[in-house]
Design an enzyme around this catalytic site. Structure first.
Site, PDB file in Angstrom:
ATOM      1  N   ASP A   1       0.820  -1.158  -0.011  1.00 18.09           N
ATOM      2  CA  ASP A   1      -0.017  -0.061  -0.037  1.00 18.09           C
ATOM      3  C   ASP A   1       1.133   1.227  -0.041  1.00 18.09           C
ATOM      4  O   ASP A   1       0.541   2.271  -0.715  1.00 18.09           O
ATOM      5  CB  ASP A   1      -0.941   0.001   1.335  1.00 18.09           C
ATOM      6  CG  ASP A   1      -1.589  -1.354   1.203  1.00 18.09           C
ATOM      7  OD1 ASP A   1      -2.306  -1.766   0.413  1.00 18.09           O
ATOM      8  OD2 ASP A   1      -1.334  -2.143   2.362  1.00 18.09           O
TER       9      ASP A   1
ATOM     10  N   HIS B   1      -5.133  -2.787   6.527  1.00 18.28           N
ATOM     11  CA  HIS B   1      -4.848  -3.329   5.097  1.00 18.28           C
ATOM     12  C   HIS B   1      -6.231  -3.801   4.434  1.00 18.28           C
ATOM     13  O   HIS B   1      -6.696  -4.804   4.340  1.00 18.28           O
ATOM     14  CB  HIS B   1      -3.902  -4.363   4.832  1.00 18.28           C
ATOM     15  CG  HIS B   1      -3.801  -4.929   3.599  1.00 18.28           C
ATOM     16  ND1 HIS B   1      -3.145  -4.217   2.494  1.00 18.28           N
ATOM     17  CD2 HIS B   1      -4.053  -6.213   2.922  1.00 18.28           C
ATOM     18  CE1 HIS B   1      -3.325  -4.906   1.612  1.00 18.28           C
ATOM     19  NE2 HIS B   1      -3.731  -5.950   1.581  1.00 18.28           N
TER      20      HIS B   1
HETATM   21  P1  NDP Z   1      -1.907 -15.327  -2.980  1.00 20.70           P
HETATM   22  O1  NDP Z   1      -0.644 -16.056  -2.868  1.00 20.70           O
HETATM   23  O2  NDP Z   1      -2.345 -14.671  -4.304  1.00 20.70           O
HETATM   24  O3  NDP Z   1      -2.414 -14.666  -1.632  1.00 20.70           O
HETATM   25  C1  NDP Z   1      -1.901 -14.882  -0.377  1.00 20.70           C
HETATM   26  C2  NDP Z   1      -2.587 -14.133   0.623  1.00 20.70           C
HETATM   27  O4  NDP Z   1      -2.156 -12.812   0.718  1.00 20.70           O
HETATM   28  C3  NDP Z   1      -4.281 -13.914   0.680  1.00 20.70           C
HETATM   29  O5  NDP Z   1      -4.602 -13.945   1.793  1.00 20.70           O
HETATM   30  C4  NDP Z   1      -4.161 -12.435  -0.125  1.00 20.70           C
HETATM   31  O6  NDP Z   1      -5.492 -11.869   0.137  1.00 20.70           O
HETATM   32  C5  NDP Z   1      -3.004 -11.903   0.392  1.00 20.70           C
HETATM   33  N1  NDP Z   1      -2.587 -10.367   0.332  1.00 20.70           N
HETATM   34  C6  NDP Z   1      -2.171  -9.513   0.907  1.00 20.70           C
HETATM   35  N2  NDP Z   1      -1.881  -8.651   0.600  1.00 20.70           N
HETATM   36  C7  NDP Z   1      -2.127  -8.749  -0.613  1.00 20.70           C
HETATM   37  C8  NDP Z   1      -1.754  -7.922  -1.842  1.00 20.70           C
HETATM   38  N3  NDP Z   1      -1.307  -6.616  -1.649  1.00 20.70           N
HETATM   39  N4  NDP Z   1      -1.943  -8.330  -3.037  1.00 20.70           N
HETATM   40  C9  NDP Z   1      -2.357  -9.673  -3.116  1.00 20.70           C
HETATM   41  N5  NDP Z   1      -2.593 -10.698  -2.133  1.00 20.70           N
HETATM   42  C10 NDP Z   1      -2.292 -10.063  -0.846  1.00 20.70           C
HETATM   43  O7  NDP Z   1      -3.014 -16.491  -2.869  1.00 20.70           O
HETATM   44  P2  NDP Z   1      -3.407 -18.131  -3.556  1.00 20.70           P
HETATM   45  O8  NDP Z   1      -4.675 -18.561  -3.114  1.00 20.70           O
HETATM   46  O9  NDP Z   1      -2.656 -17.983  -4.708  1.00 20.70           O
HETATM   47  O10 NDP Z   1      -2.276 -18.790  -2.360  1.00 20.70           O
HETATM   48  C11 NDP Z   1      -2.762 -19.050  -0.977  1.00 20.70           C
HETATM   49  C12 NDP Z   1      -2.348 -20.349  -0.722  1.00 20.70           C
HETATM   50  O11 NDP Z   1      -2.239 -20.476   0.829  1.00 20.70           O
HETATM   51  C13 NDP Z   1      -2.896 -21.651  -1.263  1.00 20.70           C
HETATM   52  O12 NDP Z   1      -1.846 -22.270  -1.892  1.00 20.70           O
HETATM   53  C14 NDP Z   1      -3.354 -22.480  -0.057  1.00 20.70           C
HETATM   54  O13 NDP Z   1      -3.369 -23.877  -0.143  1.00 20.70           O
HETATM   55  C15 NDP Z   1      -2.365 -21.779   0.957  1.00 20.70           C
HETATM   56  N6  NDP Z   1      -3.146 -21.831   2.248  1.00 20.70           N
HETATM   57  C16 NDP Z   1      -1.980 -22.336   3.322  1.00 20.70           C
HETATM   58  C17 NDP Z   1      -2.306 -22.626   4.429  1.00 20.70           C
HETATM   59  C18 NDP Z   1      -1.402 -23.104   5.315  1.00 20.70           C
HETATM   60  O14 NDP Z   1      -0.302 -22.968   5.131  1.00 20.70           O
HETATM   61  N7  NDP Z   1      -1.995 -23.626   6.843  1.00 20.70           N
HETATM   62  C19 NDP Z   1      -3.772 -22.252   5.133  1.00 20.70           C
HETATM   63  C20 NDP Z   1      -4.548 -21.609   4.085  1.00 20.70           C
HETATM   64  C21 NDP Z   1      -4.091 -21.717   2.873  1.00 20.70           C
HETATM   65  P3  NDP Z   1      -6.673 -11.847  -0.749  1.00 20.70           P
HETATM   66  O15 NDP Z   1      -7.089 -13.225  -0.913  1.00 20.70           O
HETATM   67  O16 NDP Z   1      -7.482 -10.806  -0.041  1.00 20.70           O
HETATM   68  O17 NDP Z   1      -5.912 -11.031  -2.233  1.00 20.70           O
END
Ligand code: NDP
Length: 325
Positions: free
Chosen positions: A160, A188
Site C-alpha cells: 500500500d 490493510h
Molecule cells: P496469494 O498467494 O495470491 O495470496 C495469499 C494471501 O495474501 C491472500 O490472503 C491474499 O489476500 C493476501 N494478500 C495480502 N496482501 C496482498 C496484496 N497486496 N495483493 C495480493 N494478495 C495479498 O493466494 P493464493 O490463493 O494463490 O495462495 C494461497 C495459498 O495458501 C494456497 O496455496 C493455499 O493452499 C495456501 N494456504 C495455506 C495454509 C497453510 O499454510 N496452513 C492455510 C490456507 C491456505 P486476498 O485473498 O484478499 O487477495
C-alpha cells in the site's frame, strides 16, 4: 565471510505470491548476499504436490545461498527453530462470503500458526503476516503466542505504501526516489488511509504541489482500490508486487531503515490508537526494532480517516475475541 544460515518459513508456498517470493528470498534479495538460508515451505495437504513442483524449480535455480529446502503440511515442523516467518497462506474469500466469514475461517489458521510459533520458533523470530485479513490475522497469531513478544509480529502495509509513493510520484512527474514520508495508516483494507499530509517531494511539501481535491477524490480511492483495479486488468490478484513488498518489509526489518515506512504493528497508544490494535503507523527501524515516528500533526481530515480504519479493526478484533473465547 559467510554468516551461519538462518531459517525462513513461508506459508502458502504453492500460492501465487509465494511463487514469486520464494525465489527472491532464496536468491539473497531479502537478507543479503552474505546470508545463507534454509527454507521451510508450508502448505495444506491438498497443495503439497504443487509445492513439490515449486521446490524442484527452486532446486534447479542452484542458488548458492540456499542450503536446504523442506516442504511440509505441519506447522510444528515448518516453524521449528525459524528466524523469520512469512505467513502468506490464507483461505481466499469465496463467492458470497462476508468479511466475518473470512475472519472466522482464517482465525482458525492463524490460531494454529500462532501456537506453533509459540512452541517451535527461535525466541527472536520475526513474523510478517500477509494473508488477509492481515492485521487481524497478526493480532490472532500474537495472542496465541504468549511466549513471544508482541513486537515480534507485524502485518504488511508495504505494498500500500509503495502504491501511494508511485501514484504521487506519477502525479507530480518525478522518480519515486524523490518522494519521502508517505504514511499509510490503519488497516490493510479498502478503509486504509494513505496520507500525503507529511510527504515531501524533493524536499518540498507534497501538499503544496497537488490539489486537496485530487488527494481526496483521486489519490486516496486509487490507492485503496489498487488491488481491485489490478484484478480487473489481470484477472488475478497482485502477486509479484506483493512479493516485492514482502522482501522490502523484511529487509528493512532485518537491516534497519532511517526512512519512514508504513508497518502494521500492535499499537502502543501512539496517535490515540487503542493499545494492542494491529494498526499501520509510520515507523523507522533500528537493530531489528520498530519505532513509531512521533509528533506528526494530525488534522481533522486525517483523524476522521484514521478513525474509520480504527473502527473497522476494533470490529474485527471483537469478532475474533469472541472466537478465541
Ligand atoms: P496469494 O498467494 O495470491 O495470496 C495469499 C494471501 O495474501 C491472500 O490472503 C491474499 O489476500 C493476501 N494478500 C495480502 N496482501 C496482498 C496484496 N497486496 N495483493 C495480493 N494478495 C495479498 O493466494 P493464493 O490463493 O494463490 O495462495 C494461497 C495459498 O495458501 C494456497 O496455496 C493455499 O493452499 C495456501 N494456504 C495455506 C495454509 C497453510 O499454510 N496452513 C492455510 C490456507 C491456505 P486476498 O485473498 O484478499 O487477495
Amino acid at each position: 565471510m559467510m554468516k551461519p544460515p538462518v531459517r525462513v518459513a513461508i506459508t502458502g508456498g504453492a500460492g501465487q505470491i509465494a511463487y514469486s517470493l520464494i525465489f527472491r528470498v532464496a536468491s539473497g534479495e531479502m537478507l543479503g548476499q552474505d546470508q545463507p538460508i534454509i527454507l521451510n515451505l508450508l502448505e495444506v495437504p491438498q497443495a503439497l504436490t504443487t509445492l513439490k513442483g515449486v521446490m524442484m524449480e527452486l532446486q534447479d535455480c542452484a542458488y548458492p545461498l540456499l542450503q536446504d529446502v523442506a516442504i511440509t503440511d505441519d506447522p510444528n515442523v515448518a516453524f521449528a527453530e525459524i528466524d523469520y516467518a512469512l505467513l502468506v497462506g490464507a483461505a481466499p474469500r469465496g463467492p458470497g462470503m462476508e468479511r466475518a466469514d473470512l475472519l472466522k475461517i482464517n482465525s482458525e489458521v492463524f490460531k494454529i500458526h500462532g501456537k506453533a510459533l509459540n512452541e517451535q520458533a527461535n525466541r527472536k523470530v520475526k513474523v510478517l503476516v500477509v494473508g488477509n485479513p492481515a492485521n487481524t490475522n497478526a493480532f490472532i497469531a500474537m495472542k496465541c503466542a504468549p511466549k513471544l513478544d508482541p513486537k515480534q509480529f507485524s502485518a504488511m502495509m508495504r505494498l500500500d505504501h509503495a502504491r501511494a509513493v508511485n501514484l504521487l510520484a506519477a502525479k507530480v512527474g518525478v522518480n519515486v526516489s524523490a518522494v519521502e514520508n508517505i504514511v499509510v495508516w490503519g488497516n490493510h483494507s479498502a478503509n486504509q488511509y494513505p496520507s500525503i499530509a507529511h510527504a515531501l517531494v524533493n524536499g518540498k511539501a507534497a501538499s503544496s504541489l497537488v490539489e486537496q481535491n485530487w488527494v481526496e477524490n483521486e489519490f486516496i480511492p486509487a490507492v485503496q482500490q489498487r488491488g481491485a483495479t489490478i484484478i480487473k486488468a489481470r484477472g488475478k490478484s497482485s502477486a509479484a508486487s506483493a512479493a516485492s513488498a514482502v522482501v522490502a518489509h523484511m529487509r528493512d526489518w532485518a537491516m534497519g531503515t532511517e526512512k519512514l515506512v508504513s508497518v502494521a504493528i500492535a499499537s502502543d497508544g501512539s496517535y490515540d490508537i487503542p493499545p494492542g490494535l494491529v494498526y499501520s503507523f509510520p515507523v523507522t527501524i533500528k537493530n531489528g526494532e520498530f519505532s513509531i515516528v512521533q509528533g506528526l500533526d494530525i488534522d481533522k481530515f486525517s483523524r476522521s480517516r484514521m478513525l474509520v480504519s480504527q473502527k473497522e479493526l476494533e470490529q474485527e478484533r471483537d469478532i475474533i475475541l469472541d472466537l478465541l473465547g
